[in-house]
Scaffold this active site. Structure first.
Site, PDB file in Angstrom:
ATOM      1  N   THR A   1      -5.636  10.904  -1.813  1.00  0.00           N
ATOM      2  CA  THR A   1      -5.317  10.909  -0.553  1.00  0.00           C
ATOM      3  C   THR A   1      -4.159  11.771   0.122  1.00  0.00           C
ATOM      4  O   THR A   1      -4.108  12.534   1.027  1.00  0.00           O
ATOM      5  CB  THR A   1      -4.701   9.540  -0.311  1.00  0.00           C
ATOM      6  OG1 THR A   1      -5.993   8.283  -0.580  1.00  0.00           O
ATOM      7  CG2 THR A   1      -4.550   9.346   1.425  1.00  0.00           C
TER       8      THR A   1
ATOM      9  N   GLU B   1       0.809  -1.109  -0.040  1.00  0.00           N
ATOM     10  CA  GLU B   1       0.011  -0.011  -0.049  1.00  0.00           C
ATOM     11  C   GLU B   1       0.804   1.350   0.162  1.00  0.00           C
ATOM     12  O   GLU B   1       0.723   2.228  -0.616  1.00  0.00           O
ATOM     13  CB  GLU B   1      -0.871   0.052   1.263  1.00  0.00           C
ATOM     14  CG  GLU B   1      -2.089   1.037   1.006  1.00  0.00           C
ATOM     15  CD  GLU B   1      -2.498   1.665   2.093  1.00  0.00           C
ATOM     16  OE1 GLU B   1      -1.790   1.422   3.401  1.00  0.00           O
ATOM     17  OE2 GLU B   1      -3.468   2.455   2.306  1.00  0.00           O
TER      18      GLU B   1
HETATM   19  N1  HSE Z   1      -5.903   7.424   7.565  1.00  0.00           N
HETATM   20  C1  HSE Z   1      -5.835   7.828   6.098  1.00  0.00           C
HETATM   21  C2  HSE Z   1      -6.410   9.186   5.901  1.00  0.00           C
HETATM   22  C3  HSE Z   1      -6.898   7.091   5.312  1.00  0.00           C
HETATM   23  O1  HSE Z   1      -7.384   9.819   6.350  1.00  0.00           O
HETATM   24  O2  HSE Z   1      -5.583  10.214   5.260  1.00  0.00           O
HETATM   25  C4  HSE Z   1      -6.620   7.328   3.994  1.00  0.00           C
HETATM   26  O3  HSE Z   1      -6.455   6.034   3.283  1.00  0.00           O
END
Ligand code: HSE
Length: 316
Positions: free
Chosen positions: A184, A131
């Site tokens: 992200t 990942e």
């Molecule tokens: N915890 C991570 C975020 C999850 O909020 O950026 C995203 O894959």
């Protein structure tokens, strides 16, 4: 075993108050990986479907491939001849842990093909490497639940110290994916580097409260705890009509509502399937009215995580 097909489920990371440290798995959507032995030495990716041509077929550049290579290397089996097919059945940049599901499926499939020398929990670092090759970040709140199933708490991401939390019998989720893409990386960049002591205290209280609520099957405590004062206030602006969707979900009886992972998907946790269906429909209606096409997924918490399956469903 000569061939194995596996399914790794989508996940909802953060669960409002657990930024980077809490996530749960849902039944669908998810990704499929097929692996089989080959006479040709090394790992090769021979087919990818459902990716709109976006995924590299070079194993060292592909999340499922990287996870599998890392595992094979660890086991001293890098030369083993393996063919891998990747069948994406969930969208990219959706906030549903797409790259995590592929990485989990890649590591789990290869491990199963060679007789499961490692337990699911032991596969965690390899799936994480896969990942991380996609988004550069190291947080187990998607990989953990996709691999182990259930609701997973990550005490420490560097150490990969994780625990599965108890899941109350009637806990359901409604997840809605509006058809926009959020990277992200971008959603992480807009978060503050520092937060106030008061926000930290609120968030810790809610995270502890949610965990207590899950342990005690206390839906009131769960509901009071699903609040996020760190990521949601900053990220909500990336999601059209976020607060209207939240209002609609809560009016339909949801226990709580927030952003799934980095978004744009949103989720509602609910007591019972019926409430989840009502809340999901209410959220979906808000997006549809914009108009913004969206997909609704109603699911109990998926307590199994990645699993061996019989076949890959056709693309719809
Ligand atoms: N915890 C991570 C975020 C999850 O909020 O950026 C995203 O894959």
């Amino acid at each position: 075993m000569s061939a194995v097909t596996v399914f790794a489920p989508a996940t909802v990371a953060n669960v409002a108050c657990g930024y980077d440290v809490l996530g749960f798995a849902i039944d669908a959507p998810g990704d499929y990986v097929v692996v089989r032995h080959s006479d040709q030495s090394g790992l090769r990716i021979t087919a990818i479907t459902g990716d709109e041509g976006k995924l590299p077929s070079e194993p060292a550049k592909n999340t499922a491939g990287v996870a599998a290579l890392d595992l094979l290397n660890h086991l001293g089996k890098s030369d083993l001849g393996i063919e891998m097919e990747i069948h994406k059945r969930m969208p990219f940049g959706s906030g549903l842990g797409s790259s995590a599901a592929s990485a989990v499926a890649g590591a789990f499939a290869v491990n199963a093909l060679i007789g499961s020398p490692l337990s699911k929990k032991q596969l965690l670092p390899f799936a994480m490497t896969g990942e991380a090759s996609a988004d550069g970040a190291w947080h187990a709140d998607n990989v953990g639940p996709s691999l182990l199933g259930g609701i997973v708490f990550v005490r420490d991401n560097a150490e990969l110290d994780v625990a599965k939390l108890p899941v109350p019998d009637n806990l359901w989720s409604a997840v809605v994916h509006p058809d926009i893409e959020i990277l992200t990386k971008v959603a992480r960049e807009i978060l503050p580097k520092e937060i106030s002591l008061s926000d930290a205290t609120t968030q810790i209280g809610n995270l502890g409260g949610l965990i207590c609520g899950l342990i005690q099957s206390d839906y009131g405590m769960i509901s009071r705890s699903i609040h996020d004062v760190i990521a949601e206030p900053r990220r909500q602006k990336l999601i059209p009509e976020f607060y209207e969707a939240k209002r609609a979900a809560m009016a339909a009886g949801a226990l709580g509502f927030s952003i799934s992972g980095a978004g744009p998907s949103v989720f509602a946790l609910c007591e019972g399937k019926e409430v989840a269906e009502k809340a999901g429909a209410a959220i979906s209606k808000v997006f549809s009215a914009i108009p913004l096409s969206n997909q609704l997924h109603i699911s109990p918490i998926n307590t199994e995580g990645v699993r061996v399956v019989a076949e890959v469903p056709a693309l719809s």
